[in-house]
Design a protein around this motif. Sequence first.
Motif, PDB file in Angstrom:
ATOM      1  N   ARG A  96     -34.208  28.584   7.697  1.00 28.05           N
ATOM      2  CA  ARG A  96     -34.213  28.291   9.144  1.00 28.05           C
ATOM      3  C   ARG A  96     -35.253  27.224   9.487  1.00 28.05           C
ATOM      4  O   ARG A  96     -35.097  26.483  10.448  1.00 28.05           O
ATOM      5  CB  ARG A  96     -34.514  29.571   9.942  1.00 28.05           C
ATOM      6  CG  ARG A  96     -33.338  30.533  10.029  1.00 28.05           C
ATOM      7  CD  ARG A  96     -33.583  31.608  11.083  1.00 28.05           C
ATOM      8  NE  ARG A  96     -34.744  32.447  10.791  1.00 28.05           N
ATOM      9  CZ  ARG A  96     -34.728  33.513   9.984  1.00 28.05           C
ATOM     10  NH1 ARG A  96     -33.592  33.875   9.401  1.00 28.05           N
ATOM     11  NH2 ARG A  96     -35.816  34.223   9.774  1.00 28.05           N
ATOM     12  N   HIS A 109     -41.896  16.213   8.435  1.00 31.68           N
ATOM     13  CA  HIS A 109     -42.105  17.644   8.638  1.00 31.68           C
ATOM     14  C   HIS A 109     -42.322  18.313   7.277  1.00 31.68           C
ATOM     15  O   HIS A 109     -41.731  17.897   6.272  1.00 31.68           O
ATOM     16  CB  HIS A 109     -40.838  18.207   9.324  1.00 31.68           C
ATOM     17  CG  HIS A 109     -40.840  19.681   9.530  1.00 31.68           C
ATOM     18  ND1 HIS A 109     -39.923  20.512   8.918  1.00 31.68           N
ATOM     19  CD2 HIS A 109     -41.626  20.472  10.284  1.00 31.68           C
ATOM     20  CE1 HIS A 109     -40.148  21.758   9.303  1.00 31.68           C
ATOM     21  NE2 HIS A 109     -41.168  21.761  10.139  1.00 31.68           N
ATOM     22  N   SER A 164     -31.509  19.951   1.348  1.00 33.34           N
ATOM     23  CA  SER A 164     -31.884  19.283   2.602  1.00 33.34           C
ATOM     24  C   SER A 164     -32.614  17.971   2.336  1.00 33.34           C
ATOM     25  O   SER A 164     -33.195  17.391   3.258  1.00 33.34           O
ATOM     26  CB  SER A 164     -32.808  20.184   3.415  1.00 33.34           C
ATOM     27  OG  SER A 164     -32.261  21.462   3.541  1.00 33.34           O
ATOM     28  N   THR A 173     -35.649  21.234   8.209  1.00 33.34           N
ATOM     29  CA  THR A 173     -34.881  20.336   9.091  1.00 33.34           C
ATOM     30  C   THR A 173     -34.584  19.042   8.325  1.00 33.34           C
ATOM     31  O   THR A 173     -35.152  18.815   7.248  1.00 33.34           O
ATOM     32  CB  THR A 173     -35.691  19.969  10.354  1.00 33.34           C
ATOM     33  OG1 THR A 173     -36.686  18.997   9.974  1.00 33.34           O
ATOM     34  CG2 THR A 173     -36.377  21.179  10.984  1.00 33.34           C
ATOM     35  N   THR A 176     -37.639  17.346   7.126  1.00 33.28           N
ATOM     36  CA  THR A 176     -38.538  18.025   6.174  1.00 33.28           C
ATOM     37  C   THR A 176     -38.603  17.229   4.870  1.00 33.28           C
ATOM     38  O   THR A 176     -37.583  16.998   4.226  1.00 33.28           O
ATOM     39  CB  THR A 176     -38.055  19.460   5.886  1.00 33.28           C
ATOM     40  OG1 THR A 176     -37.895  20.147   7.124  1.00 33.28           O
ATOM     41  CG2 THR A 176     -39.053  20.211   5.017  1.00 33.28           C
TER      42      THR A 176
END
Length: 395
Positions: free
Chosen positions: A143, A104, A177, A146, A149
């Motif tokens: 937001r 992603h 992340s 993920t 990502t």
Amino acid sequence: MSSRSHLTTRAARAGAHSPPGEALPLVPALHQATVHGYPDLASLHRVLDGEQHGHAYYRFGHYNGQVLEQAVADLEGADGAVASASGMAAISSTVLALAEAGDHVVADRNAYGGTRSLLGVDLPRLGITTTLVDAADLAEVGRAVTPRTRLVLVEALTNPTVRVPDLPALAELAHNSGARLVVDATFVTPALLRPLEHGADLVWHSVPKYLGGHSAAMGGVVAGDAGLVDRIRQSVVHLGATLGPFDAWMALLGLKTLGLRMRAHSRGATEVAGFLALHPAVTRVHHPSRPDHPQAGTAARLYPDGTGGMLSFELAGGRRAVDDLIARLGHAIPLSPSLADVATTLVHPATTTHRSLPVDELEALGVTGGLIRLSVGIEEPSDLIGELTTALAGN
Ligand SMILES: Cc1ncc(COP(=O)(O)O)c(C=O)c1O
């Protein structure tokens, strides 16, 4: 070359190195050969295996590309850099090298149209999905990220409304992340901001813009960690997206004046933005120097030396006033579907750079029918203001 000298000095001297004992060519030689001859297999193998410096076949890399790569890596404070045939070749190779099916990407919805097409048209066919965000809105980026990502793709300054994402905060968010921050710094160049110093993992450029500076050399370049750059170089070679030697040579000549040019672009854009903000025919000016700019504080923190030549402004008379202004400016400030030349140019984003976007999205991005993007060159700002004054007089 001293690592303590200023960027302007290092840029001016870029590429001026020669084998020991030989006289120094101030401009590097242009090597157009697509292939080199070798005395035996063992010496060719040493070059192909990277054990010995040299060049074999041009698509794998060549002298002029290497000189440009070293110069850009030095200016960006990067371990390495890889040049490519265009800016789009640079970002395509980067994404293909660092993401795979199931991964992603988070990207700025203000990104250049070509980048958005790559993300929206080509990558989904490879199983790579993208969420578009406003990169200047950290909560929205947070937001969107993920565990899948891999990349957060942003532009250091966005087109055409010159928004200013907070790169250090984005880098922290991406890294928390496990994603990498990749910054398109085409609008700013290392003369004004070096994204790697602010935590980005990779920085890339469309070379015909400010790096080359004279709308003559095509190309792209990605700089960053040497291991990542090696992976991207492999993609460039596999895709056949190598930069040609002549473009690399021309780009290096342009690069030499980068520091001076960016100072002049920044000064000119700030003065022209100030003039336009007071003009009755203009309802809005988008430039980070203006107190009503939404990220004026971030811009002052990240760009102490200015933000380059890009600005946009909205005409009270809407689309019709745009046509009139383009006609009145004529060849003095031409309508030109690119940017960052030493001469000032303009575009009408709604019907050119952003023409593929639906009307509601254009409105959300602030790309109205009356919006003009000005790429302010290095001319004397008073001349530009005089020309704009005359051309706007009828609006
Ligand atoms: C900000 C930005 N990034 C990337 C690109 C793509 O670069 P190129 O046209 O060299 O492929 C462009 C092209 O206009 C651009 O404006």
